[in-house]
Design an enzyme around this catalytic site. Structure first.
Site, PDB file in Angstrom:
ATOM      1  N   ASP A  29      44.328  42.241  34.577  1.00 29.11           N
ATOM      2  CA  ASP A  29      43.559  43.008  35.563  1.00 29.11           C
ATOM      3  C   ASP A  29      42.827  44.144  34.839  1.00 29.11           C
ATOM      4  OD1 ASP A  29      43.873  43.414  38.932  1.00 29.11           O
ATOM      5  OD2 ASP A  29      42.956  45.026  37.753  1.00 29.11           O
ATOM      6  N   ASN A  84      46.909  39.848  48.368  1.00 30.33           N
ATOM      7  CA  ASN A  84      46.382  40.625  49.483  1.00 30.33           C
ATOM      8  C   ASN A  84      45.477  39.714  50.306  1.00 30.33           C
ATOM      9  OD1 ASN A  84      47.589  43.098  48.683  1.00 30.33           O
ATOM     10  ND2 ASN A  84      46.005  43.389  47.141  1.00 30.33           N
ATOM     11  N   GLY A  90      44.049  45.413  51.496  1.00 30.82           N
ATOM     12  CA  GLY A  90      43.673  45.834  50.141  1.00 30.82           C
ATOM     13  C   GLY A  90      42.911  44.787  49.359  1.00 30.82           C
ATOM     14  N   THR A  92      39.958  43.039  47.790  1.00 32.80           N
ATOM     15  CA  THR A  92      38.594  43.452  47.436  1.00 32.80           C
ATOM     16  C   THR A  92      37.774  42.299  46.863  1.00 32.80           C
ATOM     17  OG1 THR A  92      39.357  44.191  45.253  1.00 32.80           O
ATOM     18  CG2 THR A  92      39.216  45.871  46.976  1.00 32.80           C
ATOM     19  N   HIS A  95      38.362  35.744  46.645  1.00 36.99           N
ATOM     20  CA  HIS A  95      38.580  34.509  45.876  1.00 36.99           C
ATOM     21  C   HIS A  95      40.079  34.520  45.585  1.00 36.99           C
ATOM     22  CE1 HIS A  95      37.219  31.766  42.313  1.00 36.99           C
ATOM     23  NE2 HIS A  95      38.517  31.586  42.561  1.00 36.99           N
ATOM     24  N   HIS A  97      43.698  34.900  44.719  1.00 39.82           N
ATOM     25  CA  HIS A  97      44.368  35.326  43.493  1.00 39.82           C
ATOM     26  C   HIS A  97      45.676  36.004  43.835  1.00 39.82           C
ATOM     27  CE1 HIS A  97      42.016  38.769  44.908  1.00 39.82           C
ATOM     28  NE2 HIS A  97      42.911  39.535  44.304  1.00 39.82           N
ATOM     29  N   HIS A  99      48.598  38.775  42.225  1.00 38.28           N
ATOM     30  CA  HIS A  99      48.882  39.809  41.233  1.00 38.28           C
ATOM     31  C   HIS A  99      50.298  39.593  40.709  1.00 38.28           C
ATOM     32  CE1 HIS A  99      45.528  42.571  42.617  1.00 38.28           C
ATOM     33  NE2 HIS A  99      45.659  41.787  43.682  1.00 38.28           N
TER      34      HIS A  99
HETATM   35  P1  5GP Z   1      42.446  42.566  45.351  1.00 38.06           P
HETATM   36  O1  5GP Z   1      42.112  44.012  45.606  1.00 38.06           O
HETATM   37  O2  5GP Z   1      41.355  41.658  45.880  1.00 38.06           O
HETATM   38  O3  5GP Z   1      43.815  42.150  45.791  1.00 38.06           O
HETATM   39  O4  5GP Z   1      42.476  42.403  43.775  1.00 38.06           O
HETATM   40  C1  5GP Z   1      41.328  42.351  43.004  1.00 38.06           C
HETATM   41  C2  5GP Z   1      41.717  42.785  41.611  1.00 38.06           C
HETATM   42  O5  5GP Z   1      40.703  42.357  40.717  1.00 38.06           O
HETATM   43  C3  5GP Z   1      41.849  44.301  41.439  1.00 38.06           C
HETATM   44  O6  5GP Z   1      43.162  44.629  41.017  1.00 38.06           O
HETATM   45  C4  5GP Z   1      40.785  44.648  40.396  1.00 38.06           C
HETATM   46  O7  5GP Z   1      41.206  45.635  39.501  1.00 38.06           O
HETATM   47  C5  5GP Z   1      40.545  43.309  39.712  1.00 38.06           C
HETATM   48  N1  5GP Z   1      39.212  43.135  39.174  1.00 38.06           N
HETATM   49  C6  5GP Z   1      38.022  43.345  39.826  1.00 38.06           C
HETATM   50  N2  5GP Z   1      36.981  43.031  39.035  1.00 38.06           N
HETATM   51  C7  5GP Z   1      37.509  42.592  37.866  1.00 38.06           C
HETATM   52  C8  5GP Z   1      36.923  42.135  36.650  1.00 38.06           C
HETATM   53  O8  5GP Z   1      35.706  42.052  36.485  1.00 38.06           O
HETATM   54  N3  5GP Z   1      37.775  41.763  35.651  1.00 38.06           N
HETATM   55  C9  5GP Z   1      39.141  41.826  35.800  1.00 38.06           C
HETATM   56  N4  5GP Z   1      39.885  41.409  34.758  1.00 38.06           N
HETATM   57  N5  5GP Z   1      39.727  42.251  36.936  1.00 38.06           N
HETATM   58  C10 5GP Z   1      38.923  42.645  37.952  1.00 38.06           C
END
Ligand code: 5GP
Length: 110
Positions: A29, A84, A90, A92, A95, A97, A99
């Protein structure tokens, strides 16, 4: 529309790849919340777990297999694996994924 993770999968955006196979890719991340913060991303572009079709449910097994392999490879004694679903949870990047978070004692979910 192509997500940022689709661009990472296509190598249009660089990332640190820890594991990759036909179905998933695992990357570090960019904004880690713990010493170990890995994203396990399905190669198929599904917006969130809520849109996961029955015929794609095997992907959850692919995600857990990847998590187990990473935990073994990185010698993790414990970890948290979460997804999420929806903006207010949370999410963002829309697509699918998961954590994988570790490397320190993890506080309760509260
Ligand atoms: P979400 O908020 O959707 O559960 O998680 C998205 C995650 O993707 C966040 O923890 C954010 O830091 C990570 N992220 C967003 N853009 C990028 C990127 O360009 N490269 C990497 N490696 N992680 C990203």
């Amino acid at each position: 529309m192509s997500s940022i993770f689709a661009k990472i999968i296509r190598r249009e955006i660089p990332s640190e790849i820890l594991l990759e196979n036909e179905h998933v890719i695992a990357i570090k991340d960019i904004n880690p919340v713990a010493p170990i913060h890995i994203l396990i991303i399905t190669k198929k572009q599904i917006p969130s777990i809520q849109e996961l079709a029955d015929e794609d449910s095997f992907l959850l097994h692919e995600v857990t297999k990847a998590a187990k392999a990473l935990a073994k490879k990185l010698n993790l004694s414990h970890y948290r694996l979460l997804t999420n679903c929806g903006e207010d949870a949370g999410q963002t990047v829309f697509h699918l994924h998961f954590h994988l978070i570790s490397g320190r004692v993890l506080e309760g979910m509260a």
